[in-house]
Design a protein around this motif. Structure first.
Motif, PDB file in Angstrom:
ATOM      1  N   ASN A  90      70.590  97.417  35.945  1.00 48.49           N
ATOM      2  CA  ASN A  90      71.666  97.965  36.769  1.00 48.49           C
ATOM      3  C   ASN A  90      71.475  97.590  38.239  1.00 48.49           C
ATOM      4  O   ASN A  90      72.447  97.368  38.956  1.00 48.49           O
ATOM      5  CB  ASN A  90      71.720  99.490  36.624  1.00 48.49           C
TER       6      ASN A  90
ATOM      7  N   ASN B 205      78.872  99.181  32.177  1.00 50.74           N
ATOM      8  CA  ASN B 205      78.237 100.080  33.138  1.00 50.74           C
ATOM      9  C   ASN B 205      77.002 100.708  32.527  1.00 50.74           C
ATOM     10  O   ASN B 205      76.772 100.643  31.310  1.00 50.74           O
ATOM     11  CB  ASN B 205      79.206 101.199  33.559  1.00 50.74           C
ATOM     12  N   LEU B 206      76.217 101.355  33.392  1.00 54.87           N
ATOM     13  CA  LEU B 206      75.089 102.157  32.923  1.00 54.87           C
ATOM     14  C   LEU B 206      75.545 103.604  32.822  1.00 54.87           C
ATOM     15  O   LEU B 206      75.866 104.223  33.830  1.00 54.87           O
ATOM     16  CB  LEU B 206      73.911 102.051  33.901  1.00 54.87           C
TER      17      LEU B 206
ATOM     18  N   LEU C  15      73.743  96.926  29.351  1.00 55.20           N
ATOM     19  CA  LEU C  15      74.807  97.807  29.831  1.00 55.20           C
ATOM     20  C   LEU C  15      75.974  97.729  28.847  1.00 55.20           C
ATOM     21  O   LEU C  15      76.152  96.726  28.148  1.00 55.20           O
ATOM     22  CB  LEU C  15      75.248  97.398  31.233  1.00 55.20           C
TER      23      LEU C  15
END
Length: 711
Positions: A54, A293-294, A367
């Motif tokens: 990330n 996304n994380l 992710l």
């Protein structure tokens, strides 16, 4: 069970994710790691890898000037350097130089960003900034990767000799070629290169007229290639000089290899660092490609999907220009077993696969395409039973395969297991298979496992409704258009819409009615009730959506109104201030106009305008005193706002407070009295504690303490 079940990775098409990742890699080491990437159940390791990934995604998204990962791996060099008297190839030294420069740039990048990207910065523990490698190699190689003439004094002398010989050979050859060209002995091409030597292209009928050595002929035999006699000894000398050059270059490279070998641990650290960044960079490219996304990582067992996409479906639909609808759902301690029902081709399986694929991607350190407010935990294992896995080789039917899988699930399942069972219980007699499926469901529930199950069996739906930690869900279906909506709804079971789908596909109504007549009426009523519930839920959802939109519109209008009112109020205040200023200017202008009108220009009296000038002076003094008074009030207000210092005790010789107060009231235009002489005067000017006062026809500068205010 240490590793992840390979059948699960196959069922969830994780190999497609691996292929995408491998295509983004630069070197073979990272590519091999990505091709064999697998989920991990070491929770601390996964979390660290995700945080590191990330951070690198942030670098890419925020446009940070991270150096380009342009490098070649150093595996061959690392293998050769420990060997005594080994010599690296020229390309190897170039690769080491580029690696050292790249790592130096990376160290410079993280120099002031170590706090912003701590997990990535930790990768640089085994490397350090140095130019020793680069400078040592640059003494020997130029920018094009060629060995410099001055790499050694011996090499310089040899190359000077080579250049001299080549110049002499070319002069001799050009002279011979011009001579034989005039005599018409040469072919159309005039010359050629054979064994890196210039030779004359001679017509074979004239070959005995040329002095020199025959080195070959054309395929047809019409041309003969002859090296001029004058160049034969020179070319032989050139060959010996070139051999001397090769030996000297070999000696230089051997010495340079010995020098570079002292830095072997650093070069090994370069290889490890750059391939690790290659590995992370490939993951980052995939994350950017999937808008991944994380999510929030939680230690308790919980999955909360918000706007989750199945990555393979999303990419496929994107290529076809189709819209992919996101899914949102929750699995936690109170709803750990989710039973999804609904019509075929309505999206049940893809919802199940979305949960599974995103989970194993996350546990492989990737992710995932979800909203960043989503929450995920880590499971020790993810187990699937999806699709038709019958085996001709092992003589397994679909149902036999599923029974073997179920036996395996019952053996290994625990509270940290995620089960994904598609079309649970199918493959056998519906009633018998449904009964056995219900028993399996209860047993997995007792083991406190988490699971997502798709089914058409009513008894499974009913069981999920009765168990406290299980929950039903359905894929929505438009009962008006008889089309699936591909949207998931949690909280109630869904109808299979068997007859509606049959009607949509053109089955005659009389046959559908006959089929309904053969069913238990309670079953028909239940299916009808589910249809009605689905219709009412869609209606309520539409009303709720309209209400939310109306509320948002009202809030937006209210905010616009408040903002507009504030602008109008501000404009009104500015206009009022401007009007007050204009009125002041107008009144002052009128007063000055009256003074102008009173001024006499056609009189011979010397003091005719004296009363007028006295009035002007008094008017100006009064106006000036007003301005001074206004300023003084502002200063007093500022002084009162500041914290007061403790007042010192007054001395006996100090003036009474009344006198101080009276003196503070003195402004320009005030009538004052000289304390000593008792004379009255008018204040004309104030500068600090000195005042200019007119006493009759006298003007004096007097200290404020010597005056008393009268009026």
């Amino acid at each position: 069970m240490k590793g992840f079940d390979q059948q699960t990775l196959h069922d969830l098409e994780f190999n497609q994710i691996r292929e995408w990742l491998a295509a983004f890699s630069i070197g073979a080491t990272a590519q091999n790691r990505l091709e064999n990437l697998a989920p991990n159940n070491d929770f601390d390791t996964i979390e660290f890898e995700l945080l590191r990934l990330n951070e690198f995604k942030r670098i890419r998204v925020e446009g940070e000037s991270f150096p380009a990962l342009d490098f070649e791996e150093l595996l061959a060099e690392i293998k050769l350097l420990p060997i005594h008297n080994a010599v690296l190839q020229q390309e190897g030294f170039v690769r080491i130089t580029r690696a050292s420069e790249l790592v130096n740039h990376m160290l410079h990048f993280f120099d002031k960003r170590s706090q912003d990207f701590p997990n990535l910065f930790a990768l640089l523990n085994n490397v350090y900034f140095t130019r020793e490698l680069i400078e040592a190699i640059e003494k020997v190689f130029d920018r094009r990767g060629q060995i410099k003439d001055d790499a050694s004094a011996e090499l310089y002398a040899i190359r000077q000799q080579i250049a001299k010989l080549r110049n002499q050979i070319n002069r001799n050859f050009d002279k011979e070629m011009r001579r034989y060209l005039k005599e018409g002995l040469l072919g159309d091409t005039k010359e050629a290169f054979i064994n890196e030597r210039r030779v004359l292209t001679v017509q074979s009928s004239h070959k005995r007229k040329i002095g020199g050595m025959v080195v070959g002929s054309s395929k047809t035999g019409s041309l003969t290639f002859i090296e001029p006699a004058i160049n034969i000894p020179l070319n032989n000398e050139l060959e010996m000089s070139l051999d001397d050059e090769r030996k000297e270059i070999f000696r230089i490279l051997r010495e340079l290899t010995r020098e570079i070998a002292h830095h072997l641990p650093l070069i090994e650290a370069y290889q490890e660092l750059l391939t690790e960044f290659d590995f992370i960079n490939a993951k980052t490219k995939l994350a950017l490609d999937l808008n991944a996304n994380l999510p929030g990582i939680v230690r308790n067992t919980r999955i909360e999907l918000i706007d989750a996409f199945h990555p393979i479906l999303w990419k496929t639909n994107k290529a076809l220009g189709k819209v992919t609808l996101p899914q949102s759902l929750v699995l936690d301690a109170t709803s750990r077993m989710l039973v999804i029902s609904g019509p075929n081709a309505g999206g049940k399986s893809i919802t199940l696969k979305t949960i599974g694929l995103l989970q194993i991607m996350l546990q492989a350190g990737l992710l995932i395409p979800v909203h960043e407010n989503s929450k995920f935990c880590f499971f020790q294992q993810v187990l699937t039973d999806i699709g038709d896995n019958q085996s001709i080789e092992n003589e397994l039917s679909t149902y036999s395969y599923r029974l073997k899988r179920m036996k395996f699930f019952l053996k290994v399942s625990n509270r940290r297991t995620l089960l994904l069972l598609d079309e649970f219980g199918t493959g056998s007699d519906p009633e018998l298979g449904g009964a056995l499926a219900e028993v399996f469901f209860e047993e997995l529930y007792k083991r406190k496992s988490y699971g997502v199950i798709t089914t058409h069996y009513a008894n499974i739906k009913l069981k999920a409704d009765r168990l406290p930690n299980a929950v039903n869900g359905c894929m929505l279906f438009n009962t008006e258009t008889l089309e699936p909506l591909y949207r998931f709804s949690m909280g109630q079971p869904g109808s299979s819409f068997t007859f509606e789908v049959a009607q949509m596909n053109g089955i005659p109504l009389d046959l559908i009615e006959q089929a309904k007549g053969k069913l238990d009426q309670n079953r028909v009523k239940m299916d009808h009730l589910l249809n009605e519930l689905n219709r009412e839920k869609m209606y309520l959802q539409r009303l709720n959506k309209e209400h939310i939109e109306a509320q948002e519109l009202a809030n937006h209008a209210r905010e616009e109104f408040i903002e507009k009112k504030q602008r109008i109020d501000e404009r009104l205040r500015n206009q009022q201030e401007l009007a007050e200023k204009n009125n002041l200017f107008i009144n002052s202008g009128k007063k000055m106009k009256s003074f102008i009108d009173r001024y006499q220009t056609r009189t011979r009296k010397k003091d005719a305008n004296k009363p007028l000038m006295e009035d002007v002076r008094k008017y100006l003094m009064v106006e000036k005193s007003k301005i001074e008074e206004a300023k003084r009030k502002v200063e007093l207000m500022k002084a009162e706002a500041k914290p007061q210092k403790p007042v010192a005790k007054k001395r006996k010789t100090q003036k009474p407070e009344e006198d101080t107060y009276q003196r503070d009231k003195i402004v320009v235009g005030s009538t004052v009295k000289m304390i000593e002489t008792k004379q009255n005067g008018t204040v004309e000017e104030i500068k600090g504690h000195m005042l200019t006062v007119t006493f009759g026809f006298m003007r004096l500068k007097v200290e404020r303490e010597k005056l008393m205010w009268i009026k």
